[in-house]
Write a protein that holds these residues in place. Structure first.
Motif, mmCIF file in Angstrom:
data_model
loop_
_atom_site.group_PDB
_atom_site.id
_atom_site.type_symbol
_atom_site.label_atom_id
_atom_site.label_comp_id
_atom_site.label_asym_id
_atom_site.label_seq_id
_atom_site.Cartn_x
_atom_site.Cartn_y
_atom_site.Cartn_z
ATOM 1 N N GLU A 2 42.093 44.011 73.285
ATOM 2 C CA GLU A 2 42.174 42.806 73.115
ATOM 3 C C GLU A 2 42.168 42.503 74.641
ATOM 4 O OE1 GLU A 2 45.710 39.220 73.265
ATOM 5 O OE2 GLU A 2 46.182 41.514 72.990
ATOM 6 N N LYS A 3 41.129 41.495 75.097
ATOM 7 C CA LYS A 3 41.151 41.138 76.359
ATOM 8 C C LYS A 3 41.919 39.609 76.528
ATOM 9 C CE LYS A 3 36.285 39.335 75.680
ATOM 10 N NZ LYS A 3 34.992 39.213 76.119
ATOM 11 N N SER A 4 42.640 39.655 77.520
ATOM 12 C CA SER A 4 43.506 38.507 77.841
ATOM 13 C C SER A 4 43.874 38.147 79.209
ATOM 14 C CB SER A 4 44.845 38.792 76.881
ATOM 15 O OG SER A 4 45.711 37.646 77.037
ATOM 16 N N GLU A 5 43.567 37.254 79.786
ATOM 17 C CA GLU A 5 43.982 37.067 81.171
ATOM 18 C C GLU A 5 43.624 38.134 82.143
ATOM 19 O OE1 GLU A 5 48.108 35.920 80.941
ATOM 20 O OE2 GLU A 5 47.591 33.742 80.123
ATOM 21 N N GLY A 6 42.479 38.649 81.948
ATOM 22 C CA GLY A 6 41.682 39.797 82.856
ATOM 23 C C GLY A 6 42.399 40.967 82.605
ATOM 24 N N LYS A 7 43.110 41.454 81.482
ATOM 25 C CA LYS A 7 43.780 42.686 81.260
ATOM 26 C C LYS A 7 43.028 43.181 79.840
ATOM 27 C CE LYS A 7 47.995 41.917 83.937
ATOM 28 N NZ LYS A 7 49.493 42.069 83.755
ATOM 29 N N ILE A 8 43.446 44.073 79.623
ATOM 30 C CA ILE A 8 43.041 44.789 78.139
ATOM 31 C C ILE A 8 44.349 45.521 77.533
ATOM 32 C CG2 ILE A 8 41.554 46.512 76.799
ATOM 33 C CD1 ILE A 8 39.281 45.843 78.875
ATOM 34 N N TYR A 9 44.294 45.067 76.306
ATOM 35 C CA TYR A 9 45.599 45.676 75.400
ATOM 36 C C TYR A 9 44.943 46.322 74.079
ATOM 37 C CZ TYR A 9 48.592 42.480 78.408
ATOM 38 O OH TYR A 9 49.120 41.863 79.328
ATOM 39 N N ASN A 10 45.575 47.196 73.329
ATOM 40 C CA ASN A 10 45.359 47.636 72.167
ATOM 41 C C ASN A 10 46.311 46.994 71.229
ATOM 42 O OD1 ASN A 10 44.916 49.325 70.077
ATOM 43 N ND2 ASN A 10 44.714 51.230 71.320
ATOM 44 N N GLN A 52 37.892 42.159 72.538
ATOM 45 C CA GLN A 52 37.849 40.849 71.952
ATOM 46 C C GLN A 52 38.607 40.049 72.473
ATOM 47 O OE1 GLN A 52 34.918 40.422 69.338
ATOM 48 N NE2 GLN A 52 34.347 42.352 70.358
ATOM 49 N N GLU A 53 38.722 38.601 72.083
ATOM 50 C CA GLU A 53 39.751 37.931 72.583
ATOM 51 C C GLU A 53 40.631 37.767 71.290
ATOM 52 O OE1 GLU A 53 38.324 34.027 73.987
ATOM 53 O OE2 GLU A 53 37.856 34.966 76.012
ATOM 54 N N ILE A 54 41.760 37.534 71.288
ATOM 55 C CA ILE A 54 42.651 37.179 70.114
ATOM 56 C C ILE A 54 43.536 35.947 70.416
ATOM 57 C CG2 ILE A 54 44.918 38.096 68.733
ATOM 58 C CD1 ILE A 54 43.760 40.885 69.357
#
Length: 310
Positions: free
Chosen positions: A84-92, A56-58
């Protein structure tokens, strides 16, 4: 020092559908049963499960719903983490929400579970926050705690309670339970570890005090476990020692030497001899040895792990 109560929620997690409505229901139940609770902590990837395609976006709808729940009940809320999806990357990423429903801070997991948590980019910033009049809290996620430098850094930053959402369903859960005890003891802090169930883990959440002793350990079923913490225990342990014995934080502070392995440019031939960070295969060491002989270098960009599946 005011008493402060934290409730962990160990619940079943679906990998194929949203768990948000169940989280809201569990939170309503928790606050109906235990209206004296000040903070609620869910498990890692609780909201949407362990699949990165549910990222999801945050900021986004998930945070909005959780903000409304925190304000509704007047509590500090840590709704686990989500991809979290942000600027083509995924974070936890985990979010901290105060009783007014405001976002206080966010934390991106620093150590994704490579080589299994494929395609997830590590965060780079440590996370502490203050509950006024109570304590300073540190936030850590799952595999982070396997690297003692992460918890030690939070303690050096003043964290007296480590909040640790996790998602462990693997056979190393027993090992993790021992790590929680060790991290609580050597950093002289409370350690509040909440695991999920089914697609979200195998349960057995655990809470330890600043002497490393287990305050509570859940089993493999859905549980709500509210515990009132005495933060003065942390201060007393750090001032006078664990069980009035070792004082590891002071000893760390007063150590006059330097740990050479941490120095920039340090040569680490043994670590470099261990081979690439990849999933074990049926060929095992033979395949890895061949890759080393061919000059394979471990990828610096987490996207490089995609080639190894998972």
């Amino acid at each position: 020092m005011n008493p402060f109560a934290i409730a962990g929620i160990q619940m079943k997690i679906s990998a194929v559908s949203s768990n948000v409505e169940m989280m809201k229901l569990k939170l309503d139940i928790t606050m109906s049963l235990y209206p004296w609770v000040d903070m609620v902590l869910f498990s890692e990837l609780c909201g949407y499960g362990p699949l990165t395609h549910n990222a999801q976006e945050i900021p986004g709808e998930f945070e909005k719903e959780m903000q409304a729940m925190a304000k509704k009940h007047g509590i500090w809320l840590l709704p686990g983490s989500i991809f979290e999806k942000s600027e083509g990357k995924i974070y936890n990423t985990a979010t901290v929400i105060n009783p007014e429903g405001e976002i206080v801070t966010r934390y991106r997991k620093m150590f994704p579970f490579y080589p299994y948590e494929v395609g997830v980019t590590p965060g780079s910033e440590f996370c502490v926050f203050d509950v006024p009049g109570v304590a300073r809290f540190g936030l850590s996620i799952c595999y982070d705690m396997w690297f003692p430098e992460t918890v030690r850094t939070l303690a050096v930053m003043g964290a007296e309670v480590i909040l640790h959402p996790t998602m462990t369903g693997t056979i190393d859960r027993d090992v993790e339970l021992s790590i929680v005890r060790a991290m609580a003891a050597v950093n002289q802090c409370y350690f509040f570890d909440v695991n999920g169930l089914e697609s979200g883990g195998s349960g057995r959440s655990i809470v330890c005090g600043p002497d490393g002793r287990v305050i509570y350990q859940a089993e493999g079923n859905e549980e709500i476990f509210p515990l009132e913490l005495n933060i003065n225990r942390v201060k007393r342990s750090r001032e006078l020692g664990i069980l009035r014995l070792g004082q590891p934080l002071k000893s760390f502070r007063d150590h006059i030497g330097q740990f050479g392995i941490y120095q920039q440019g340090a040569q680490l031939p043994y670590l470099n001899s261990l081979g690439p960070l990849i999933k074990p295969t049926k060929l095992g060491n033979l395949a890895e040895l061949k890759m080393k002989e061919q000059g394979y270098q471990a990828p610096q960009d987490p996207a490089g792990y995609k080639g190894f599946g998972g």
